[in-house]
Design an enzyme around this catalytic site. Structure first.
Site, PDB file in Angstrom:
ATOM      1  CE  LYS A 117      24.683   9.846  32.239  1.00  0.00           C
ATOM      2  NZ  LYS A 117      25.119   8.530  31.770  1.00  0.00           N
ATOM      3  CE  LYS A 200      31.188  11.809  36.140  1.00  0.00           C
ATOM      4  NZ  LYS A 200      30.315  10.660  35.867  1.00  0.00           N
ATOM      5  CE  LYS A 203      32.249   7.518  28.906  1.00  0.00           C
ATOM      6  NZ  LYS A 203      32.861   6.209  28.947  1.00  0.00           N
TER       7      LYS A 203
HETATM    8  P1  TYM Z   1      31.089   4.933  32.673  1.00  0.00           P
HETATM    9  O1  TYM Z   1      31.232   4.389  31.301  1.00  0.00           O
HETATM   10  O2  TYM Z   1      30.493   6.289  32.840  1.00  0.00           O
HETATM   11  O3  TYM Z   1      32.500   4.958  33.387  1.00  0.00           O
HETATM   12  C1  TYM Z   1      33.315   3.787  33.442  1.00  0.00           C
HETATM   13  C2  TYM Z   1      34.069   3.740  34.752  1.00  0.00           C
HETATM   14  O4  TYM Z   1      34.876   4.902  34.901  1.00  0.00           O
HETATM   15  C3  TYM Z   1      34.589   5.518  36.154  1.00  0.00           C
HETATM   16  N1  TYM Z   1      34.730   6.980  36.001  1.00  0.00           N
HETATM   17  C4  TYM Z   1      35.489   7.743  36.786  1.00  0.00           C
HETATM   18  N2  TYM Z   1      36.267   7.445  37.825  1.00  0.00           N
HETATM   19  C5  TYM Z   1      36.926   8.470  38.416  1.00  0.00           C
HETATM   20  N3  TYM Z   1      36.815   9.762  38.018  1.00  0.00           N
HETATM   21  C6  TYM Z   1      36.033  10.109  36.973  1.00  0.00           C
HETATM   22  N4  TYM Z   1      35.939  11.349  36.565  1.00  0.00           N
HETATM   23  C7  TYM Z   1      35.323   9.071  36.303  1.00  0.00           C
HETATM   24  N5  TYM Z   1      34.472   9.039  35.232  1.00  0.00           N
HETATM   25  C8  TYM Z   1      34.122   7.754  35.071  1.00  0.00           C
HETATM   26  C9  TYM Z   1      33.159   5.128  36.463  1.00  0.00           C
HETATM   27  O5  TYM Z   1      32.873   5.237  37.837  1.00  0.00           O
HETATM   28  C10 TYM Z   1      33.129   3.706  35.974  1.00  0.00           C
HETATM   29  O6  TYM Z   1      33.655   2.822  36.939  1.00  0.00           O
HETATM   30  N6  TYM Z   1      27.091   2.525  34.487  1.00  0.00           N
HETATM   31  C11 TYM Z   1      28.514   2.420  34.219  1.00  0.00           C
HETATM   32  C12 TYM Z   1      28.867   1.263  33.299  1.00  0.00           C
HETATM   33  C13 TYM Z   1      28.349  -0.063  33.739  1.00  0.00           C
HETATM   34  C14 TYM Z   1      28.855  -0.851  34.811  1.00  0.00           C
HETATM   35  C15 TYM Z   1      28.063  -2.045  34.808  1.00  0.00           C
HETATM   36  C16 TYM Z   1      29.872  -0.668  35.741  1.00  0.00           C
HETATM   37  C17 TYM Z   1      27.321  -0.752  33.180  1.00  0.00           C
HETATM   38  N7  TYM Z   1      27.165  -1.936  33.803  1.00  0.00           N
HETATM   39  C18 TYM Z   1      28.278  -3.037  35.765  1.00  0.00           C
HETATM   40  C19 TYM Z   1      30.070  -1.680  36.697  1.00  0.00           C
HETATM   41  C20 TYM Z   1      29.285  -2.857  36.694  1.00  0.00           C
HETATM   42  C21 TYM Z   1      28.965   3.703  33.551  1.00  0.00           C
HETATM   43  O7  TYM Z   1      28.200   4.418  32.941  1.00  0.00           O
HETATM   44  O8  TYM Z   1      30.314   3.901  33.598  1.00  0.00           O
END
Ligand code: TYM
Length: 337
Positions: A117, A200, A203
């Site tokens: 990022k 991947k 969004k």
């Molecule tokens: P974020 O918002 O990017 O994504 C949320 C969840 O969706 C999953 N995900 C995917 N799974 C499969 N294929 C994909 N293409 C895909 N894109 C996204 C992510 O793995 C995630 O589970 N840092 C985290 C948010 C967060 C969090 C936490 C998660 C903050 N604190 C504590 C767990 C525990 C994030 O940016 O997810």
């Protein structure tokens, strides 16, 4: 280690619309854990994480409510699970600061998401983007969560969370924070771009046709699947035949995840199909599964006051857990209260 209450925590950033990757990789799993009933379940809109990159205030507010609507429409029940917005529970940020002082610079520098990022422009990235995984560890540990269902891209962050818990426990000679387990299971842990099966689905991809958004209508879903990148060969009869065909593998995985079956079962049924037919089938399946979710989201978004009430109640329930855990943390580290 003491016995911790079995508790699931996971979060999603309100930094744009939900994608099929978020839905299949995370939210469907969240509903499964809730339905299983073996663990308390806490699901969070992590708005404080979203501001590690610039956000327009009105858009952030809307995205947070829309994410809440997405959780509800997908089947999260705000009575059986705690549904919470991160900034409404100040203990997340408070414990996040403590963990900024536990985590080491070298650990943060190894985070691949930071490298991706911030890229070559790390000098201009926010300090928050760098510290992000320490706040994420606090999200999990401020609930003493034991299990964290996530997609594959979050694995390294959960490992860091375990390192932070272990270092805190070691430095203070306590067994206070659990070593939370990542739960990364099934075929949907890494849903790929419809335009490039080696990237991947995200969004933040500038090309909208690369992803399915949960707010897409039936026409858009069909069009995107029909135009998904593939190769000219028909479907093989088993998973081994997907070797070297990442785009096709991705569509087979999506089909299996939407149908609740396995890639082998999909291929056993569709062996020899032309990709054009398979994509049309997949589009129909996706529309039948996603249309009810997106129309329910739209219905919920007509009443933002009700969403705000659900979030207020979620924050109140969350704080019954987080306030005592933060107080005990402060006692351990020597804060006068
Ligand atoms: P974020 O918002 O990017 O994504 C949320 C969840 O969706 C999953 N995900 C995917 N799974 C499969 N294929 C994909 N293409 C895909 N894109 C996204 C992510 O793995 C995630 O589970 N840092 C985290 C948010 C967060 C969090 C936490 C998660 C903050 N604190 C504590 C767990 C525990 C994030 O940016 O997810």
């Amino acid at each position: 280690m003491p016995d911790f209450t079995p508790r699931v925590f996971s979060g999603v950033q309100p930094s744009g619309g939900l994608t099929l990757g978020n839905y299949l990789g995370a939210i469907v799993k969240f509903v499964d854990w809730q339905e299983r009933g073996t663990h308390e379940t806490v699901y969070c809109m992590v708005d404080l994480h979203a501001i590690t990159v610039p956000q327009d205030p009105e858009t952030l507010r809307r995205n947070t409510r829309e994410l809440c609507a997405g959780f509800l429409a997908a089947g999260i029940d705000p009575e059986r699970s705690i549904l919470v917005n991160q900034s409404q529970v100040p203990e997340h940020a408070q414990l996040g600061w403590v963990f900024n002082c536990v985590a080491r610079m070298g650990w943060m520098e190894r985070m691949t998401q930071w490298k991706d990022k911030a890229g070559a422009n790390a000098e201009r990235a926010s300090l928050g983007l760098y510290a992000y995984p320490a706040l994420m560890a606090a999200d999990i540990l401020v609930y003493h969560a034991t299990h964290v269902p996530v997609g594959d891209d979050q694995k390294q962050h959960i490992e860091l969370c375990r390192d932070i818990a272990a270092k805190f426990n070691h430095d203070y000679g306590v067994e206070f924070f659990p070593l939370a387990e990542p739960v990364i299971e099934g075929v949907a842990t890494r849903i790929m771009s419809l335009r490039d099966g080696t990237k991947k689905m995200s969004k933040s991809d500038p090309v909208d046709a690369s992803r399915i958004n949960l707010t897409d209508d039936a026409d858009a879903i069909s069009r995107k699947f029909r135009k998904a990148k593939t190769d000219p060969d028909p479907l093989p009869g088993e998973v081994a035949g997907l070797e070297g065909r990442p785009d096709v593998r991705n569509l087979v995985n999506i089909h299996a995840a939407l149908a609740g079956t396995t890639p082998d079962a999909v291929l056993a049924e569709k062996a020899g199909s032309q990709l054009g037919h398979f994509k049309a089938d997949l589009a129909d399946l996706a529309v039948s599964k996603l249309a009810p979710v997106s129309s329910e989201m739209a219905r919920l978004m007509d009443d933002p006051a009700e969403i705000d009430r659900i979030l207020a109640r979620g924050a109140q329930r969350a704080r019954e857990i987080t306030v005592p855990i933060l107080e005990r943390t402060y006692d351990i580290i020597g804060m006068v209260r």
